[in-house]
Design a protein around this motif. Sequence first.
Motif, PDB file in Angstrom:
ATOM      1  N   GLU A 101      -3.236  -3.422  -1.169  1.00  0.00           N
ATOM      2  CA  GLU A 101      -2.620  -2.110  -0.982  1.00  0.00           C
ATOM      3  C   GLU A 101      -2.062  -1.673  -2.325  1.00  0.00           C
ATOM      4  N   ARG A 102      -1.589  -0.456  -2.401  1.00  0.00           N
ATOM      5  CA  ARG A 102      -1.018   0.035  -3.655  1.00  0.00           C
ATOM      6  C   ARG A 102       0.484   0.174  -3.506  1.00  0.00           C
ATOM      7  N   ASP A 103       1.212  -0.283  -4.539  1.00  0.00           N
ATOM      8  CA  ASP A 103       2.669  -0.160  -4.519  1.00  0.00           C
ATOM      9  C   ASP A 103       3.092   1.222  -5.004  1.00  0.00           C
ATOM     10  N   ALA A 104       4.383   1.419  -5.227  1.00  0.00           N
ATOM     11  CA  ALA A 104       4.908   2.728  -5.612  1.00  0.00           C
ATOM     12  C   ALA A 104       4.374   3.187  -6.965  1.00  0.00           C
ATOM     13  N   SER A 105       4.036   2.230  -7.834  1.00  0.00           N
ATOM     14  CA  SER A 105       3.528   2.586  -9.157  1.00  0.00           C
ATOM     15  C   SER A 105       2.010   2.752  -9.179  1.00  0.00           C
ATOM     16  N   GLY A 106       1.365   2.545  -8.029  1.00  0.00           N
ATOM     17  CA  GLY A 106      -0.076   2.708  -7.955  1.00  0.00           C
ATOM     18  C   GLY A 106      -0.872   1.459  -8.281  1.00  0.00           C
ATOM     19  N   GLN A 107      -0.192   0.344  -8.492  1.00  0.00           N
ATOM     20  CA  GLN A 107      -0.870  -0.908  -8.808  1.00  0.00           C
ATOM     21  C   GLN A 107      -1.314  -1.614  -7.526  1.00  0.00           C
ATOM     22  N   GLU A 108      -2.447  -2.298  -7.618  1.00  0.00           N
ATOM     23  CA  GLU A 108      -2.935  -3.062  -6.475  1.00  0.00           C
ATOM     24  C   GLU A 108      -2.108  -4.331  -6.295  1.00  0.00           C
ATOM     25  N   VAL A 109      -1.630  -4.553  -5.098  1.00  0.00           N
ATOM     26  CA  VAL A 109      -0.884  -5.764  -4.772  1.00  0.00           C
ATOM     27  C   VAL A 109      -1.447  -6.338  -3.474  1.00  0.00           C
TER      28      VAL A 109
END
Length: 353
Positions: A101-109
């Motif tokens: 999924e994507r976090d608040a900064s748009g990074q994949e986690v």
Amino acid sequence: MKKIRLLLILCLGLLMLPAGARAEEQAQPVDVNEVVFGHIQDAYEWHIVTVGDKVVSVPLPVIVKSSTGWHCFSSARLEDGATYEGLYIARDGAYKDKIVERDASGQEVRPWDISITKNVLAMMINSALLIWIMLACARWYKRHEVSQGAPKGGVGMMEYLILMIHDDVIKGGIGPDYKRYAPYLLTAFFFILINNLMGLIPIFPGGANVTGNIAITMVLALCTFILTNVYGTKTYWKDIFWPDVPMWLKVPIPMMPLIEFFGIFTKPFALMIRLFANIMAGHAAVLSLVAIIFITVKAGPVINGSMTVVAVLFGIFMDALELLVAFIQAYVFTMLSSVFIGLSRIKHEHVEK
């Protein structure tokens, strides 16, 4: 003999015919890495067969805990790069082929993922099959008296395997204190063996690379590590931290104690890597041989037909070899585990003069 020759010629002709017919239709070259590693790696679906453009597969349950809570749904909702409830399967990067999924900064986690993947389902099926085999053997012994003679067929084969591992490997490797470890070691042997054999079957529910997954072999090695060190005797620990070697090897630089201490961890590491590497290499070798058939399609019907025959013959040879490797790897894992546990149970005997 004439009928056998005719049958072989007919089979070879059938193998060569579709190769030549498809030579011009093959638009894209076969990605061997994708074929090999696609099979070896775990997946959220169980691919069965591809007929033309239609892919026949079994979608599996996805169970994850993301930043928005728990999610449970079919992996079919994530096919073809689709996104469902903020989750999708990464196509590249550090989390390739994993649900992210994507976090608040748009990074994949990665969320906390406990999905029923292909390897998990295969392990469940193989474990259920192993339990059924053992219970069937137990039922045979309940219904037959000892005076009726030794069992035959599958029950006889299981009895031979159990006695061989129990008496020759476990009892011989551990010594007098072997009974407490026999249940684990017998379970480990047959668990590895059934998964190795089922992995050689190319159709559902076989073909999964369970023991070629390093997470599975790590857990098995960890179990041996715990049994070896938790139940180790005082003599075992004394030989690690104060071995019977010349003093200059222990003081002032504890050379031998350090070597012995690292040996505690290298033994289970060797167990983990040996099983994982051998099974994974076997799957990769068989798949690479099969891929030769499709790689040589554009070379023409003669070359493609010839390489098809070579690939099939070598594939049969490798499959037969993998049957032997499946047993050897289960045997070696059990034998080394027995030896490691036996070394941790040693006691110094005091000889009276």
